[in-house]
Scaffold this active site. Structure first.
Site, PDB file in Angstrom:
ATOM      1  N   ASP A 177       0.839  -1.186   0.000  1.00 51.84           N
ATOM      2  CA  ASP A 177       0.000   0.000   0.000  1.00 51.84           C
ATOM      3  C   ASP A 177       0.882   1.246   0.000  1.00 51.84           C
ATOM      4  OD1 ASP A 177       0.693  -0.589   2.808  1.00 51.84           O
ATOM      5  OD2 ASP A 177      -0.588   1.127   3.278  1.00 51.84           O
ATOM      6  N   GLU A 237      -0.004  -0.538   5.841  1.00 49.38           N
ATOM      7  CA  GLU A 237       1.044   0.079   6.666  1.00 49.38           C
ATOM      8  C   GLU A 237       0.900   1.595   6.703  1.00 49.38           C
ATOM      9  OE1 GLU A 237       4.780   1.944   7.830  1.00 49.38           O
ATOM     10  OE2 GLU A 237       3.801   2.107   5.878  1.00 49.38           O
TER      11      GLU A 237
END
Length: 450
Positions: A91, A153
């Site tokens: 991500d 994250e």
């Protein structure tokens, strides 16, 4: 053999660029309010397919408690060999101001010897580094390998941190390569040994039942935005250094320093603007708490009316160094803000996530193997630095696997401008750090044996 390995990796760089272009083109921002969630799923499936092709087994997606998906896979070790966990995240941060990008944020663009695009360094560049190292070694992989690629994250919602403890056996390894950091500068091989923790709060100030006309009521009517500004200003001393009642804000850093002029260049500080706080740059970055006002909700300038704001809200971040726990620091921040509230205003504070700081132990065989690898590739010893940022997962890993060595490394460096417009990566760092990783895996197989 090292020369042959270097040749293999150099030959793989065009493929690494193609892979990175495909990954950057997927806007895998783990925030459904801004980006479609299926893009994160697409990136996860891309990662799973790529690591399967690179030789890992049973690569699959696991849903974590925050709804994101971690990509998990493995390759068993040869008899008697250790196992290394490879970490990365797929991500990325949102693109922010698209107009500030010189080239499209989700299109990998080569310019001035660098590759530009959101996630090109943080952390899709590290995914490509892992893949290049594994492809270069091929069947000559002398250690066991486990993979975990995180899917949330950047949002800090803690999916993998919650998933890991009840699945500790699945990801257990002797050494953990957390590849979400990088070098102090291009060509300066660096392991990050200290991370600040982070905690954030939302503070809302209310003073009136609703906005009122500033001409009719201005003066005695309390301004919520003015009250909030006073509260936020109380978090800094006269030099701009962080000041939170109950926290030690005078720590010192004992490791390698950070040249002030280089910091000004790396951070893009404007000419004539002074740095905030006292002590060395390294003290302020790695050894002391640091407060940041991340955003404020209040009437915008364009379209504002002659009215006294009845409410105002701010999101406040507090970074904390090793030796300071995140949750007590959050409580200290909340108590400070409440005590600083003027005029009896109403204050509501919402606690957001809190991640603990981390400090690595560097005396084991994994660090020795890494040092040998960087000496071969870069011709210089491994450097140790702190990071002002935080990776909450590291603290969970340290608690879950207390005997494992944790190494933070990767392709990022200050010119990458991670989290900012015009993020980029130096392709030479991908090549050299992939070489380092491949050599590390080979060296560690020997150094970790009894």
């Amino acid at each position: 053999m090292t020369d042959e390995l270097a040749r293999r990796i150099a030959a793989l760089i065009p493929r690494a660029k193609a892979d990175l272009a495909e990954l950057v083109a997927i806007p895998s921002v783990a925030d459904p309010r801004q980006y479609p969630p299926e893009k994160c799923r697409e990136a996860a499936e891309w990662v799973a397919a790529a690591f399967t092709e690179a030789g890992l087994r049973d690569v699959h997606l696991e849903e974590t408690p925050d709804g994101s998906h971690a990509v998990i896979g493995h390759r068993p070790p040869p008899p008697g060999a250790p196992t290394v966990l490879l970490y990365c995240h797929y991500d990325v941060q949102p693109s922010l101001d698209a107009a500030a990008w010189t080239s499209p944020p989700f299109e990998l663009t080569e310019r001035d010897g660098r590759w530009y695009g959101r996630g090109s360094a943080d952390c899709k560049g590290n995914i490509v580094m892992h893949l290049t190292a594994l492809r270069a070694l091929g069947d000559d992989l002398p250690v066991g390998v486990k993979l975990v690629a995180e899917g949330s994250e950047e949002q800090g919602t803690g999916g993998l941190e919650a998933y890991l403890p009840p699945h500790a056996g699945e990801l257990h390894a002797d050494a953990l390569l957390v590849c979400d950091t990088g070098n102090a500068a291009v060509g300066v091989p660096t392991a990050t040994t200290s991370l600040r923790g982070v905690t954030t709060v939302l503070v809302t100030v209310s003073t009136l039942g609703g906005d009122v006309h500033s001409g009719m009521f201005g003066g005695p009517a309390p301004d919520a935005l003015a009250a909030l500004i006073r509260m936020l200003d109380s978090l800094r001393d006269a030099d701009g250094g962080t000041r939170v009642d109950g926290l030690d804000c005078r720590g010192t850093w004992a490791g390698v320093g950070y040249d002030e002029q280089r910091f000004r260049t790396d951070a893009g500080v404007l000419d004539g603007v002074r740095l905030t706080g006292g002590g060395t740059v390294a003290d302020r970055l790695w050894a002391r708490p640091a407060v940041t006002v991340l955003g404020i909700d209040c009437p915008p300038v364009v379209g504002s009316a002659a009215a006294i704001p009845a409410t105002a809200r701010a999101r406040v971040s507090l970074r904390v160094p090793p030796g300071t726990e995140a949750f007590p620091a959050q409580e200290a921040l909340i108590a400070h803000l409440r005590a600083a509230a003027p005029w009896g205003v109403r204050v509501e504070i919402e606690r957001e996530s809190a991640g603990s700081p981390f400090r690595a132990a560097t005396g084991g065989p994994a660090y020795a193997a890494l040092d040998r690898a960087v000496r071969e590739v870069y011709g210089t010893a491994l450097s140790f630095l702190g990071q002002g940022g935080s990776i909450p997962l590291c603290d969970v890993l340290a608690r879950t696997y207390p005997e494992a060595e944790i190494i933070l490394m990767g392709v990022e460096e200050p010119r990458c401008l991670i989290h900012a417009p015009n993020e980029s990566v130096d392709p030479g760092e991908i090549e050299h750090m992939a070489h380092v990783e491949a050599l590390f895996l080979r060296n560690y197989a020997d150094s970790a044996r009894p």
